[in-house]
Scaffold this active site. Sequence first.
Site, PDB file in Angstrom:
ATOM      1  N   CYS A 410       9.361  -6.359  -6.287  1.00 20.28           N
ATOM      2  CA  CYS A 410       9.621  -4.975  -5.897  1.00 20.28           C
ATOM      3  C   CYS A 410      10.412  -4.204  -6.952  1.00 20.28           C
ATOM      4  O   CYS A 410      10.159  -3.026  -7.191  1.00 20.28           O
ATOM      5  CB  CYS A 410      10.314  -4.925  -4.556  1.00 20.28           C
ATOM      6  SG  CYS A 410      11.803  -5.901  -4.492  1.00 20.28           S
ATOM      7  N   HIS A 454      15.380  -5.816  -1.256  1.00 13.39           N
ATOM      8  CA  HIS A 454      14.247  -4.994  -1.652  1.00 13.39           C
ATOM      9  C   HIS A 454      14.760  -3.854  -2.528  1.00 13.39           C
ATOM     10  O   HIS A 454      15.927  -3.515  -2.499  1.00 13.39           O
ATOM     11  CB  HIS A 454      13.569  -4.438  -0.387  1.00 13.39           C
ATOM     12  CG  HIS A 454      12.240  -3.815  -0.636  1.00 13.39           C
ATOM     13  ND1 HIS A 454      11.258  -4.443  -1.349  1.00 13.39           N
ATOM     14  CD2 HIS A 454      11.717  -2.626  -0.239  1.00 13.39           C
ATOM     15  CE1 HIS A 454      10.187  -3.666  -1.398  1.00 13.39           C
ATOM     16  NE2 HIS A 454      10.452  -2.547  -0.733  1.00 13.39           N
ATOM     17  N   ASP A 470       7.965   3.906  -1.393  1.00 17.35           N
ATOM     18  CA  ASP A 470       8.058   2.475  -1.667  1.00 17.35           C
ATOM     19  C   ASP A 470       6.803   2.020  -2.394  1.00 17.35           C
ATOM     20  O   ASP A 470       5.765   1.774  -1.776  1.00 17.35           O
ATOM     21  CB  ASP A 470       8.224   1.700  -0.365  1.00 17.35           C
ATOM     22  CG  ASP A 470       8.529   0.241  -0.634  1.00 17.35           C
ATOM     23  OD1 ASP A 470       8.488  -0.165  -1.826  1.00 17.35           O
ATOM     24  OD2 ASP A 470       8.790  -0.504   0.328  1.00 17.35           O
TER      25      ASP A 470
END
Lengths: 667, 274
Positions: A410, A454, A470
């Site tokens: 991520c 994250h 995201d």
Amino acid sequence: MKSADLIPRNALAWIIAAQLLLLLPHVLRLPLWIVLLYGAAFFWRLQIYRGRSAVPNRWLKLLFIGASMAGIAASYGSVIGLEPTVALLLVAFALKLLESVARKDGYVVIFLGFFICITEFLFSQDLLIVIYSAVVVWVLTTALIALHRSAAIDDTGPMRLAAVMLLQAVPLMLVLFFLFPRIGPLWNVPIKTQAAKTGVSDMLRPGDISSLAQSSDVAFRASFAREVPPVSSLYWRGLVMSRIDEGAWRTVSYFETPPAERRAPPVEKTGESLDYSVIIEPTQQQWLYGLRYAEARQGGILQLPDYRLLNPVVLEQEFRYRVRSWPEAALGRDISPWRRRLETQLPEGSNPRTRALAESLYRDTGNDAEYVQRVLALFRQQPFRYTLQPPLLDNNSMDQFLLETRAGFCEHYAYAFAVLMRAVGVPARVVSGYQGGEINPVNGTVIVHQFDAHAWNEVWLEDRGWVRVDPTAAVSPARIEFGLENAMREEGSFLSSSLLSPLRYRGISWINALRLRYDAVTYQWQSWVVGFDGQQQIDVLRGVFGEINARLFVGVMLASFGSMLGLVAASLFLRNRQGRHRDPALRHIRLLQTRLRRIGFDLRPGESPGAMGRRAAERFPGASDDLRAIARLADAALYRPLGSEQRGKMQRSLRRQVRRLRLHPGR
Amino acid sequence: MLIAAINYENNMSYALTFLLATLFVVAVLHTYANLSGLTLHGSGGGSGFPGDLLPFSVRLMGGRQSRYALRVRWRDSSLGAGEAQLDVPPNASTEAQLYARASQRGRFLPGRLLVESSYPLGLLRCWTSVDLALSGIVYPSPQRHPDILGGSDPGQRGRWHPRPGEDEFYGLREYRKGDRPRQVYWKGLARGQSLQSKQYSTYASEDDWLDWDSYPGVPTEQRLSYLCYQCLQLHARRQQYGLRLPGLRLSPSDGAAHRDRVLTALALHGLTQE
């Protein structure tokens, strides 16, 4: 020295046992030499006990103290701070044993032991540690009792008495625990200097979060006042990173912010609000996690200009905080020139190919929002891979990531996305924290693990303010919907390095049920015992008593102490009283004996009631007839073979006689 | 500990601190219960000279409960140290031996006993001071009179009075029934005299009356000391002696019981009987 002033040998055994138990939980935090020192001290003390070696003299003791100080300074780099202090205490604890010969030294060792027990709590207040410490306290109390008893080594009396006394003390302790006012720290205390900072850090380099993802430790637990929102919407914001320094994203510090920008711009609170409380595990960091837009429901928590929460002190222990969030509220609709400049900065000359790519994409759209969609589409359409084992990048080059390797976790995507935005002047930043969590069906709390860490982005769009984007969701929708475990199913890399974690065995249903149940207990423990604070105290008291005032406080305290102590006293003193006799005749005789004794008549051991009555008859001529009658009745009621009816008659007339009897002291 | 708890805002430290505090409170009751209901019987005392240790014994009975680490000592600590530690098993008794250093002549009253215990935790001391009416007798300290040499040399004695005894031949008298055959003057019988018995005597001087008036002008205590010395000397020589004090007369006799009687009379002379 008299032998009575020495430590009895069973007490010595208990003291050594307690010392071992106290050392055990500290072992992993201590340098090896301290553990060896304990072994040596035990051996030496044993030799002293057996008379084979002497108690160290003063110079030797001074030498030991000096050497230990030096050793601690060498091992920890300083003697200030919590760990060196505790190590010093533990060393003193071991050395004190060597010179403990007299009973008063025994006290010192035992009280030092209680103190060391507390130091363990500064490191962990886990339920298991507390249960363990309860055993240690029991052993220490046993040692203290044994210190006052000269008894054989296998005597369990001190153990039993210690257990009884501690159990009697526990209810009173609970009263004090719940009523004692929680005031803040009185002064600054040495903090943990050696403890590893855990969780998300304030610097983000590609690879940072993927290493966190290997940990199944709990980051925090959240419990919502009402229904838990969908897991895919749980973006726990922790850090907002707006600067790139040497290839790493980092937060803007207070001093880098101009004074005018140090306050969070007001937010219009729209939509539904969410109330929840979070118990965070110690991180040795200051920031707190919350869903956007979060406001603390308690004092003492700071709100930073990028809308994140900060605790004024480092979180050294479990910490509980209450938050209210407005997920639909728009953040920072107006952007200041300073912030716009900050959020669009890129290091000079970095990632030229990425910039070119961004410009070509932006040219086709012309609209910031559309551009965001274009970039996300790029991630979706190009063969990007979401992996825990990404290839290494040279100098954190986004050019290399976007155009060559195309495999990352991520933080790679968030990094690249922010660079792509900033390259064309769209304000964008990286946000790190946790995403998702596991809902515990037992109590409905959300358990957020380290592997839920994250990183995502926030992009500033006209009229909408800071919008969450995201890019990982574009690459691996499963990560957001079902969590990391599912996203990594094919790769098989989930928790590959922590074989013992119960989370690895989630597939086995009973292990999982057990794990979740234990987690629920832990949550209760943390929220009611470990995290019990002034706010909760007031809530509970108000819930029970309504209005709180000082008089009530004192009253409750006195009433509870009085009743508890009354019970203990009753149990202690009633066992001492002569029990009621089952034979009524003996009961009446006992009554008579008490009366006789009171007026100075000596009772003789082994004298039958009849004989006593006759002797008393001589002593008290005024009542001699009555006493003789009593003696006859007593003999008959006690010893003559009679039917139950007749015996009852005898007993009744005995009682009458005893009651009628008038005795006058003197002759 | 509380400060550590407050400063670190550590709830478990609070809990342990409070646990210890309440343990202390509970210990108050336990310490008290260890002593409560204890029965004591004192005995002994006996007698001695000033500076002697008089033995006393105290029997402790605990009833159905066992008692631990009891200490029995004099409340007046100048009398001497007490017993270190005693345990009393349930339904049994334990005897504590105590010694008190006797001070001056008279009835010795060691006063109250202190029974104490800091069991179980040693943080608290529960004590009680009991009067078991213990008493002993302290004789006067023996002192030799510088002029009268206490009869240490029999040759220097004054007048001698014949008294029945077996030491020296004294004379003859008519046989009486009950005279031993050894006593019979067989030689005389052989000469045709009547049956006579030999009389022996033990010489007793005036000194075998311990007399108050032997030391005119000497202060009371001094006189008693001299008399005491004499008494001991006479007893050591196994002589018979009597005692004459103002208002008291003990007829001559010998033996340990007599000596104790005499010494007790000396010890209590002039003191009001309580």
